[in-house]
Design a protein around this motif. Structure first.
Motif, short mmCIF file in Angstrom:
data_model
loop_
_atom_site.label_atom_id
_atom_site.label_comp_id
_atom_site.label_asym_id
_atom_site.label_seq_id
_atom_site.Cartn_x
_atom_site.Cartn_y
_atom_site.Cartn_z
N ALA A 70 0.86 -1.20 0.00
CA ALA A 70 0.00 0.00 0.00
C ALA A 70 0.89 1.24 0.00
CB ALA A 70 -0.91 0.02 1.22
N ALA A 71 0.43 2.26 -0.70
CA ALA A 71 1.14 3.55 -0.71
C ALA A 71 0.83 4.28 0.59
CB ALA A 71 0.67 4.40 -1.89
N SER A 73 2.12 7.74 2.93
CA SER A 73 2.97 8.94 3.01
C SER A 73 3.91 8.85 4.21
CB SER A 73 2.10 10.18 3.20
OG SER A 73 1.17 10.27 2.16
N THR A 87 1.71 7.19 9.19
CA THR A 87 0.43 7.12 9.89
C THR A 87 -0.56 6.41 8.96
OG1 THR A 87 0.89 9.10 11.17
CG2 THR A 87 -1.43 8.47 10.95
N VAL A 88 -1.11 5.31 9.45
CA VAL A 88 -1.88 4.41 8.58
C VAL A 88 -3.30 4.27 9.11
CG1 VAL A 88 -2.00 2.08 7.60
CG2 VAL A 88 0.23 3.12 8.09
N ARG A 89 -4.26 4.45 8.19
CA ARG A 89 -5.66 4.15 8.54
C ARG A 89 -5.96 2.73 8.08
NH1 ARG A 89 -9.85 8.44 6.94
NH2 ARG A 89 -9.20 7.85 4.86
N GLY A 92 -8.24 -1.63 4.55
CA GLY A 92 -8.33 -2.74 3.60
C GLY A 92 -7.34 -3.83 3.93
N ASN A 93 -7.05 -4.61 2.90
CA ASN A 93 -6.25 -5.82 3.06
C ASN A 93 -4.90 -5.53 3.73
OD1 ASN A 93 -5.86 -8.56 2.57
ND2 ASN A 93 -4.67 -8.12 0.71
N VAL A 94 -4.12 -4.66 3.15
CA VAL A 94 -2.76 -4.42 3.66
C VAL A 94 -2.80 -3.64 4.97
CG1 VAL A 94 -0.55 -3.30 3.16
CG2 VAL A 94 -1.80 -4.46 1.33
N THR A 95 -3.60 -2.60 4.99
CA THR A 95 -3.57 -1.72 6.17
C THR A 95 -4.17 -2.41 7.40
OG1 THR A 95 -5.54 -0.64 5.31
CG2 THR A 95 -3.44 0.48 4.94
N GLU A 249 -4.47 11.47 -4.22
CA GLU A 249 -4.40 10.02 -4.00
C GLU A 249 -5.04 9.31 -5.17
OE1 GLU A 249 -6.02 7.98 -0.67
OE2 GLU A 249 -4.76 9.08 0.73
N ARG A 250 -4.37 8.32 -5.72
CA ARG A 250 -4.96 7.44 -6.72
C ARG A 250 -4.50 6.03 -6.39
NH1 ARG A 250 -7.42 11.23 -7.62
NH2 ARG A 250 -8.13 12.21 -9.54
N MET A 252 -2.52 2.87 -6.54
CA MET A 252 -1.17 2.71 -7.08
C MET A 252 -0.71 1.28 -7.00
SD MET A 252 0.80 5.99 -5.73
CE MET A 252 0.21 7.57 -6.27
#
Ligand SMILES: Cc1cc2nc3c(=O)[nH]c(=O)nc-3n(C[C@H](O)[C@H](O)[C@H](O)COP(=O)(O)OP(=O)(O)OC[C@H]3O[C@@H](n4cnc5c(N)ncnc54)[C@H](O)[C@@H]3O)c2cc1C
Length: 290
Positions: A70-71, A73, A87-89, A92-95, A249-250, A252
């Motif tokens: 996952a991308a 920042s 900082t991650v919300r 989904g799968n990865v987060t 954000e798109r 990626m």
């Protein structure tokens, strides 16, 4: 038409290396708010840790074996790279897998990718940072840069909003930022009993101060609808489009302009962005399906 692309990309790693994750481990897992945490990573190879540099606004592709990438920042201070913050919300799968990480767990890192906020070019200017929700993490490295170089900038105003008071990030740092003469203005969409501050959308905060368009730059990140209104308010006050910077954000995949998943008109958001001068993307930003 110019973007902030290749010229600003650090030459720390080669193009081939950008396709292979380099291994880091979780040094600290810092819960922030519900469903959201800051993951501090340290490269396993100390030499790599030393060589790794990034600019405010860039992102990494974080790889969790068995889940994917996952991308995310980089939200930490570009001058302090012993550990790198993301900082991650957990959406989904990865987060969601990120939410289960423990200290010492391995995380693959590709990056840094993308363009950055042109903070050094903007010395001498008044700076408005406008962030919504999870749009604040990519702007926090700008704040660290300004704190270190406060005298080089004029007025600095942070406009930050979240859905509710419980959704506000980094609240414990606001006082320190205010002490450094950053005007921190906060708003929430929905107040609760504890809230004594502003209620309303981020763009509304533009009505609380005056700006001089001849020497103001705006940097904004957050939900696209918020970006639209922030840009609208800045343009209404005659800030030139070249001095309004947006981070987009798109979806990626490769992160380095090969696969086309994140195309926006003639641009790949991963390499020509995520930070764009609004002047460059204006024709595409307002068109559905771009
Ligand atoms: C440059 C850049 C910087 C970013 N920085 C950050 C950051 O700092 N922090 C952060 O938390 N995120 C950031 N993101 C966003 C993050 O990359 C995405 O949210 C990413 O998709 C998360 O990966 P995931 O596998 O956890 O979620 P995914 O599985 O890709 O899911 C992402 C979203 O899509 C929805 N979704 C998933 N599958 C489906 C489906 N089949 N149908 C409909 N909806 C679906 C999920 O509910 C979720 O809302 C950034 C993105 C970019 C491009």
């Amino acid at each position: 038409m110019t973007t902030l692309a290749a010229a600003n990309r650090p030459a720390a790693v080669s193009a081939e290396e950008l396709l292979a994750p380099r291994w880091a481990e979780v040094a600290e897992f810092q819960p922030e708010i519900e469903n959201l945490a800051t993951i501090w990573l340290r490269f396993k190879d100390p030499a790599l840790g030393k060589a790794y540099t990034f600019q405010p606004g860039q992102f990494n592709m974080l790889y969790l074996p068995g889940y994917g990438e996952a991308a995310i920042s980089i939200c930490s201070d570009a001058e302090k790279r012993d550990v790198i913050g993301h900082t991650v919300r957990f959406v989904g799968n990865v987060t969601r897998a990120v939410s289960r990480l423990k200290i010492g767990d391995p995380v693959g890192v590709r990056g840094p990718f993308g363009t950055h906020w042109p903070i050094e070019q903007l010395e001498g200017k008044d700076i408005i940072l406008a962030a919504g929700g999870i749009g604040l993490p990519p702007l926090r490295p700008v704040i660290y840069h300004i704190l270190r170089n406060r005298a080089k900038y004029g007025k600095v105003i942070l406009l930050y909003g979240a859905r509710t008071p419980a959704d506000l990030l980094y609240t414990t740092q606001f006082e320190e930022w205010r002490k450094a003469d950053i005007d921190v203005q906060i708003t929430v969409d929905r107040a609760d009993d504890t809230w004594k501050g502003q209620v309303g959308v981020v763009s509304m905060l533009f009505y609380h101060f005056r700006l001089d368009p001849a020497k103001t730059a705006v940097m904004t990140c957050g939900p696209e609808i918020m970006i639209r209104f922030v840009v609208f308010e800045a343009l209404a006050r005659r800030v030139p489009t070249e001095r309004i910077y947006v981070s987009l954000e798109r979806n990626m995949k490769c992160g380095q302009g090969s696969c086309g998943h994140c195309q926006l008109g003639p641009f790949f958001v991963c390499k020509d962005g995520p930070v764009f001068p609004f002047s460059a993307i204006e024709p595409y930003f307002n068109v559905e399906e771009f």
